[in-house]
Each structure stands twice: as C-alpha cells, then as structure tokens.
Design a protein around this motif. Structure first.
Motif, PDB file in Angstrom:
ATOM      1  N   ALA A 178       0.845  -1.192   0.000  1.00  0.00           N
ATOM      2  CA  ALA A 178       0.000   0.000   0.000  1.00  0.00           C
ATOM      3  C   ALA A 178       0.879   1.240   0.000  1.00  0.00           C
ATOM      4  CB  ALA A 178      -0.891   0.011   1.242  1.00  0.00           C
ATOM      5  N   PRO A 179       0.653   2.162  -0.911  1.00  0.00           N
ATOM      6  CA  PRO A 179       1.479   3.363  -0.953  1.00  0.00           C
ATOM      7  C   PRO A 179       1.286   4.199   0.295  1.00  0.00           C
ATOM      8  CG  PRO A 179      -0.399   3.573  -2.417  1.00  0.00           C
ATOM      9  CD  PRO A 179      -0.397   2.168  -1.920  1.00  0.00           C
ATOM     10  N   LYS A 180       2.385   4.656   0.877  1.00  0.00           N
ATOM     11  CA  LYS A 180       2.300   5.534   2.034  1.00  0.00           C
ATOM     12  C   LYS A 180       2.355   6.978   1.560  1.00  0.00           C
ATOM     13  CE  LYS A 180       4.222   2.304   5.367  1.00  0.00           C
ATOM     14  NZ  LYS A 180       5.250   2.060   6.391  1.00  0.00           N
ATOM     15  N   VAL A 181       1.266   7.681   1.752  1.00  0.00           N
ATOM     16  CA  VAL A 181       1.176   9.054   1.279  1.00  0.00           C
ATOM     17  C   VAL A 181       1.255   9.984   2.471  1.00  0.00           C
ATOM     18  CG1 VAL A 181      -0.211  10.680  -0.017  1.00  0.00           C
ATOM     19  CG2 VAL A 181      -0.257   8.252  -0.610  1.00  0.00           C
ATOM     20  N   PHE A 182       2.273  10.812   2.507  1.00  0.00           N
ATOM     21  CA  PHE A 182       2.482  11.696   3.636  1.00  0.00           C
ATOM     22  C   PHE A 182       1.860  13.050   3.349  1.00  0.00           C
ATOM     23  CE2 PHE A 182       5.182   8.816   5.816  1.00  0.00           C
ATOM     24  CZ  PHE A 182       5.779   8.075   4.815  1.00  0.00           C
ATOM     25  N   LEU A 183       1.038  13.509   4.278  1.00  0.00           N
ATOM     26  CA  LEU A 183       0.259  14.723   4.075  1.00  0.00           C
ATOM     27  C   LEU A 183       0.638  15.770   5.107  1.00  0.00           C
ATOM     28  CD1 LEU A 183      -3.143  12.918   3.684  1.00  0.00           C
ATOM     29  CD2 LEU A 183      -1.660  13.702   1.842  1.00  0.00           C
ATOM     30  N   SER A 184       0.312  17.010   4.787  1.00  0.00           N
ATOM     31  CA  SER A 184       0.529  18.083   5.754  1.00  0.00           C
ATOM     32  C   SER A 184      -0.385  17.873   6.949  1.00  0.00           C
ATOM     33  CB  SER A 184       0.232  19.432   5.102  1.00  0.00           C
ATOM     34  OG  SER A 184      -1.119  19.493   4.712  1.00  0.00           O
ATOM     35  N   THR A 185      -0.008  18.370   8.110  1.00  0.00           N
ATOM     36  CA  THR A 185      -0.776  18.129   9.325  1.00  0.00           C
ATOM     37  C   THR A 185      -2.157  18.753   9.279  1.00  0.00           C
ATOM     38  OG1 THR A 185       0.245  20.088  10.313  1.00  0.00           O
ATOM     39  CG2 THR A 185       1.286  17.957  10.760  1.00  0.00           C
TER      40      THR A 185
ATOM     41  N   ALA B 136     -12.932  -1.151  -0.332  1.00  0.00           N
ATOM     42  CA  ALA B 136     -12.610  -2.171  -1.330  1.00  0.00           C
ATOM     43  C   ALA B 136     -11.179  -2.024  -1.838  1.00  0.00           C
ATOM     44  CB  ALA B 136     -13.598  -2.100  -2.495  1.00  0.00           C
ATOM     45  N   ILE B 137     -10.748  -0.782  -2.075  1.00  0.00           N
ATOM     46  CA  ILE B 137      -9.385  -0.555  -2.567  1.00  0.00           C
ATOM     47  C   ILE B 137      -8.359  -0.951  -1.514  1.00  0.00           C
ATOM     48  CG2 ILE B 137      -7.725   1.237  -3.200  1.00  0.00           C
ATOM     49  CD1 ILE B 137      -9.960   2.686  -4.671  1.00  0.00           C
ATOM     50  N   LEU B 138      -8.596  -0.574  -0.258  1.00  0.00           N
ATOM     51  CA  LEU B 138      -7.657  -0.913   0.798  1.00  0.00           C
ATOM     52  C   LEU B 138      -7.591  -2.421   1.027  1.00  0.00           C
ATOM     53  CD1 LEU B 138      -8.334   1.876   3.459  1.00  0.00           C
ATOM     54  CD2 LEU B 138      -6.521   1.764   1.749  1.00  0.00           C
ATOM     55  N   THR B 139      -8.671  -3.115   0.742  1.00  0.00           N
ATOM     56  CA  THR B 139      -8.682  -4.565   0.897  1.00  0.00           C
ATOM     57  C   THR B 139      -7.921  -5.246  -0.233  1.00  0.00           C
ATOM     58  OG1 THR B 139     -10.826  -4.522   2.031  1.00  0.00           O
ATOM     59  CG2 THR B 139     -10.167  -6.611   1.044  1.00  0.00           C
ATOM     60  N   ALA B 140      -8.236  -4.851  -1.471  1.00  0.00           N
ATOM     61  CA  ALA B 140      -7.678  -5.529  -2.644  1.00  0.00           C
ATOM     62  C   ALA B 140      -6.387  -4.912  -3.141  1.00  0.00           C
ATOM     63  CB  ALA B 140      -8.705  -5.537  -3.780  1.00  0.00           C
ATOM     64  N   LYS B 141      -6.001  -3.739  -2.616  1.00  0.00           N
ATOM     65  CA  LYS B 141      -4.853  -2.994  -3.138  1.00  0.00           C
ATOM     66  C   LYS B 141      -5.014  -2.760  -4.638  1.00  0.00           C
ATOM     67  CE  LYS B 141      -2.907  -2.991   0.903  1.00  0.00           C
ATOM     68  NZ  LYS B 141      -4.008  -3.637   1.614  1.00  0.00           N
ATOM     69  N   SER B 142      -6.250  -2.509  -5.045  1.00  0.00           N
ATOM     70  CA  SER B 142      -6.562  -2.372  -6.468  1.00  0.00           C
ATOM     71  C   SER B 142      -7.691  -1.371  -6.663  1.00  0.00           C
ATOM     72  CB  SER B 142      -6.956  -3.730  -7.058  1.00  0.00           C
ATOM     73  OG  SER B 142      -7.534  -3.577  -8.345  1.00  0.00           O
ATOM     74  N   PHE B 143      -7.402  -0.294  -7.389  1.00  0.00           N
ATOM     75  CA  PHE B 143      -8.446   0.674  -7.717  1.00  0.00           C
ATOM     76  C   PHE B 143      -9.483   0.044  -8.647  1.00  0.00           C
ATOM     77  CE2 PHE B 143     -10.622   4.164  -9.621  1.00  0.00           C
ATOM     78  CZ  PHE B 143     -10.584   5.199  -8.703  1.00  0.00           C
ATOM     79  N   LEU B 144      -9.026  -0.768  -9.592  1.00  0.00           N
ATOM     80  CA  LEU B 144      -9.948  -1.384 -10.555  1.00  0.00           C
ATOM     81  C   LEU B 144     -10.901  -2.356  -9.872  1.00  0.00           C
ATOM     82  CD1 LEU B 144      -7.631  -2.003 -13.652  1.00  0.00           C
ATOM     83  CD2 LEU B 144      -9.049  -0.010 -13.099  1.00  0.00           C
ATOM     84  N   CYS B 145     -10.432  -3.056  -8.851  1.00  0.00           N
ATOM     85  CA  CYS B 145     -11.327  -3.939  -8.098  1.00  0.00           C
ATOM     86  C   CYS B 145     -12.363  -3.121  -7.340  1.00  0.00           C
ATOM     87  CB  CYS B 145     -10.524  -4.817  -7.138  1.00  0.00           C
ATOM     88  SG  CYS B 145      -9.654  -6.200  -7.919  1.00  0.00           S
ATOM     89  N   GLY B 146     -11.918  -2.003  -6.749  1.00  0.00           N
ATOM     90  CA  GLY B 146     -12.858  -1.144  -6.037  1.00  0.00           C
ATOM     91  C   GLY B 146     -13.910  -0.560  -6.954  1.00  0.00           C
ATOM     92  N   ALA B 147     -13.479  -0.073  -8.115  1.00  0.00           N
ATOM     93  CA  ALA B 147     -14.433   0.483  -9.083  1.00  0.00           C
ATOM     94  C   ALA B 147     -15.356  -0.611  -9.612  1.00  0.00           C
ATOM     95  CB  ALA B 147     -13.677   1.138 -10.234  1.00  0.00           C
ATOM     96  N   SER B 148     -14.832  -1.814  -9.785  1.00  0.00           N
ATOM     97  CA  SER B 148     -15.659  -2.944 -10.236  1.00  0.00           C
ATOM     98  C   SER B 148     -16.749  -3.254  -9.227  1.00  0.00           C
ATOM     99  CB  SER B 148     -14.795  -4.187 -10.448  1.00  0.00           C
ATOM    100  OG  SER B 148     -13.903  -4.020 -11.528  1.00  0.00           O
ATOM    101  N   LEU B 149     -16.415  -3.174  -7.945  1.00  0.00           N
ATOM    102  CA  LEU B 149     -17.410  -3.453  -6.910  1.00  0.00           C
ATOM    103  C   LEU B 149     -18.550  -2.446  -6.971  1.00  0.00           C
ATOM    104  CD1 LEU B 149     -16.945  -4.702  -3.387  1.00  0.00           C
ATOM    105  CD2 LEU B 149     -18.087  -2.491  -3.615  1.00  0.00           C
ATOM    106  N   LEU B 150     -18.226  -1.163  -7.146  1.00  0.00           N
ATOM    107  CA  LEU B 150     -19.278  -0.152  -7.245  1.00  0.00           C
ATOM    108  C   LEU B 150     -20.141  -0.373  -8.476  1.00  0.00           C
ATOM    109  CD1 LEU B 150     -17.740   1.234  -4.947  1.00  0.00           C
ATOM    110  CD2 LEU B 150     -18.007   3.406  -6.165  1.00  0.00           C
ATOM    111  N   ARG B 151     -19.509  -0.636  -9.609  1.00  0.00           N
ATOM    112  CA  ARG B 151     -20.263  -0.810 -10.854  1.00  0.00           C
ATOM    113  C   ARG B 151     -21.150  -2.058 -10.807  1.00  0.00           C
ATOM    114  NH1 ARG B 151     -16.620  -0.819 -15.971  1.00  0.00           N
ATOM    115  NH2 ARG B 151     -18.701  -0.647 -16.921  1.00  0.00           N
ATOM    116  N   SER B 152     -20.767  -3.037 -10.018  1.00  0.00           N
ATOM    117  CA  SER B 152     -21.479  -4.318  -9.995  1.00  0.00           C
ATOM    118  C   SER B 152     -22.634  -4.355  -9.005  1.00  0.00           C
ATOM    119  CB  SER B 152     -20.504  -5.451  -9.655  1.00  0.00           C
ATOM    120  OG  SER B 152     -19.445  -5.514 -10.580  1.00  0.00           O
TER     121      SER B 152
END
Length: 365
Positions: A23-30, A278-294
C-alpha cells in the motif's frame, strides 16, 4: 502536500522476479490528514496517521458505538430501524434511542437505503450477550464513516479537530487515486513464474479488465464533455510488465488521473467509503471500481454513471465478490496451490476479504 510512496520487492525461488507493491504511504501536511475505516468497532474514527490503513484510535465523544468499543459488552435489549417521516430517513435505535456515530452524529440513513438500515440493525440485534468481537459490525463501521464524513464536510462551522479525526475528503480521493499507479491488476509477473501459469492467468483476467476500464473511463469522459482533447482520444491505463519493464515504476497519465478524479467527485459519500474499503482490501483501484459498478441498484444511476459504456442491461459489466477476491489475490492463490495454505493465516485473510468486500457492496446497493 504529497511527498512520496513506498514499495517493496518480492523474492521467489527464481530470484528477484519483479515489483510487488505494498500500500502506498502518502504523507500529508498536518492540516489535511486522510483516514481510512478498518471495518471494525475501533476504527470509526481514523487516527491521524501518515498512511492509509494504519492503526486507528477511539475518541471520547459519548456515543453508543464508542461505548461498545470500550466496554465490549451488550447493554441494550431491543434494536429497531425506525423511519423518521420528517427527515425521510431510517434511524437505527437501541431501546428507542437513536444510535450515534463515533463523532456523535445520529446513525440515520437515507430512505433509499432502507435495506442497509435494517442490516445495520440486524448487526446490533445479533451480537452475542457476553464479550463482543470488534469485527462484528462492518456495516455499522462503514455507514458511520460515511455519515461522519458527510456531516463534517458539509458543515462550515465544524471543529477542525473533527476533520482531522475522520479525514479530509479531498485527501482521501488523492490517496485512493495513487492506488491506480500500483494497482494489483496492472502489474504482470515474468513469463516463467510458476512455470508460466501465473502469467497466463494474469493475461486471461487482467487484460480484459484493463480494456473494460479503458472503454468505461473513455465513455465517462466523453459524457462529461471536456475531459478529452478530441473525440478520437481514448483513456489508456498504463501497466507494468516485469518481463519487459524490469524494475521500473508505473504511473498513469495526467489525463487519466483527471478523468478518474472527476469520476470519484461524482460518487456519493456512501459510494466513496465503499470504494475506499474495497481498494484498501484488494490494493486495487480497478477492483474497487468494479465493486461499485457491480452493485448499484438504482437504474438511472447505473445508466448515467456505472454502465455508460454499455448499450443495454444485458451487456452490463459485473463482477461477483468472489471474482474480485480472485483478481486481487491471484498470486497468493498460486502460492497456496504450490506451497499449501497456512492455517489461521490464508483462511482468515480470505474471510476478511469476503467480509470487507461484501459489506462494501451492501453499502452501495
């Protein structure tokens, strides 16, 4: 401000075979901290953290969800999903009192989500009498997160500390978009991995998926009217082929990123939370979008957003939860077939996947 990602390499019997992204670690401002629900009682309110999916903490707001999270004991007799006619919403109530989310908002669902309200009530009605397992309320967790995010980001007078607890919606979308670069379904192994069987299965499953979403986001962009330079331009999803690309990274074009971000901006808060889980579970944006579309049940929304590249309902794109588990978990499947399943690890992981994806699907229904 975004400052970096992390990645790791995978070593197999054949040596260094390519990139396997974490999972990409994205560092954000506080001032803008993104949160992610864990699907459990202790994660309604994400801990301010450096990365998505990190450990979360409870807060001290007086609500039934926080009370249950801390005591882990059942303190009610009757559960109902009651229709509030004035608000045209369904309120989940314990002994006649409306549940509150971890941030203190009423656990009240829109009228079109009547089934979800009753399913949330069912979760509370069927908790054991003694100690409560913290993963027993996935729908409550997701629904509460959607309610908290909506209320926090639609209230100009909200305390800034509450935003830091639940996450900034814009930051959440940016973090989710980054998964499209490191998408599990956009990374292909070398040709001889598992005697070529893994790559063959990836080719069989991933290439049609890539084409489907290239068509889908192209049709979506044309419907929006101003996201492509001309009618002949198409969305192209870049993928990483470890056989030819070696250890290079993968990154989507600015045009693709803008189109996908525009698509996320069209999602309701419930849909966004389901996509996040869904994305955090599958580590996949396409899987997450597939779940919404389905799993959309609204015919108008399905036609105008989720099936814009399909000419008739008979052609609608659809993936079951089990199919999404296979898409996002393909390499683990091959590993367990060759080396065997580790008891209380692989079987538990599969149950977690099914619970997270199924609850996300119900949130969008």
């Amino acid at each position: 401000m975004l400052r970096g990602t992390s990645k790791s390499f995978r070593i197999s019997r054949s040596g260094l075979t390519g990139l396997r992204y974490q999972a990409p670690k994205v560092f954000l401002s506080t001032s803008r901290i993104a949160g992610a629900t864990e699907g459990s009682l202790k994660s309604f309110v994400p801990k301010p953290s450096k990365s998505l999916g990190e450990t979360t903490i409870e807060n001290n707001i007086k609500s039934d969800t926080n009370r249950l999270s801390k005591t882990l004991t059942k303190f009610w007799e009757k559960v109902d999903a009651v229709h509030n006619k004035d608000l045209n919403q369904y309120e989940v109530q314990l002994d006649g009192k409306t549940l509150k989310t971890p941030l203190g908002f009423p656990l009240s669902l829109p009228a079109e989500k009547k089934q979800l309200a009753h399913l949330v009530a069912h979760e509370w009605a069927n908790l054991p009498d003694l100690k409560v397992k913290i993963n027993a309320l996935p729908l409550t967790s997701l629904s509460s997160r959607a309610i908290d995010l909506y209320n926090v980001h639609n209230n100009e007078n909200i305390d800034g500390e509450m935003i830091s607890k639940v996450g900034n919606v814009d930051d959440i979308k940016v973090n989710l978009l980054r998964y499209l670069d490191t998408d599990t379904c956009l990374i292909f192994t070398i040709l001889d991995e598992y005697e070529g069987q893994l790559r063959s299965k990836q080719d069989e499953l991933y290439f049609p998926l890539i084409k489907e979403f290239e068509d889908y986001f192209t049709a979506y962009a044309k419907r929006k009217g101003n996201l492509l330079k001309n009618d002949n331009e198409r969305v192209t999803l870049n993928f990483l082929d470890c056989e030819t690309d070696g250890l290079s990274g993968n990154r989507q074009s600015i045009t693709t990123q803008n189109i996908v971000m525009s698509w996320m901006n069209d999602l309701s808060m419930y849909e966004l939370v389901a996509l996040e889980r869904a994305i955090l579970t599958a580590k996949s944006f396409l899987c997450g979008a597939s779940l919404l579309r389905s799993n959309c049940s609204n015919e108008t929304r399905m036609k105008e957003l989720y099936q814009v590249n399909k000419s008739s309902p008979a052609d609608h794109y659809h993936k079951t939860v089990e199919e999404l588990v296979e898409l996002g978990n393909l390499e683990i499947i091959f590993q367990t077939e060759e080396w065997g399943e580790v008891e209380d690890t692989h079987d538990v992981d599969k149950v977690d996947w099914l619970r997270h994806l199924s609850s996300s699907a119900l949130l969008t229904y």
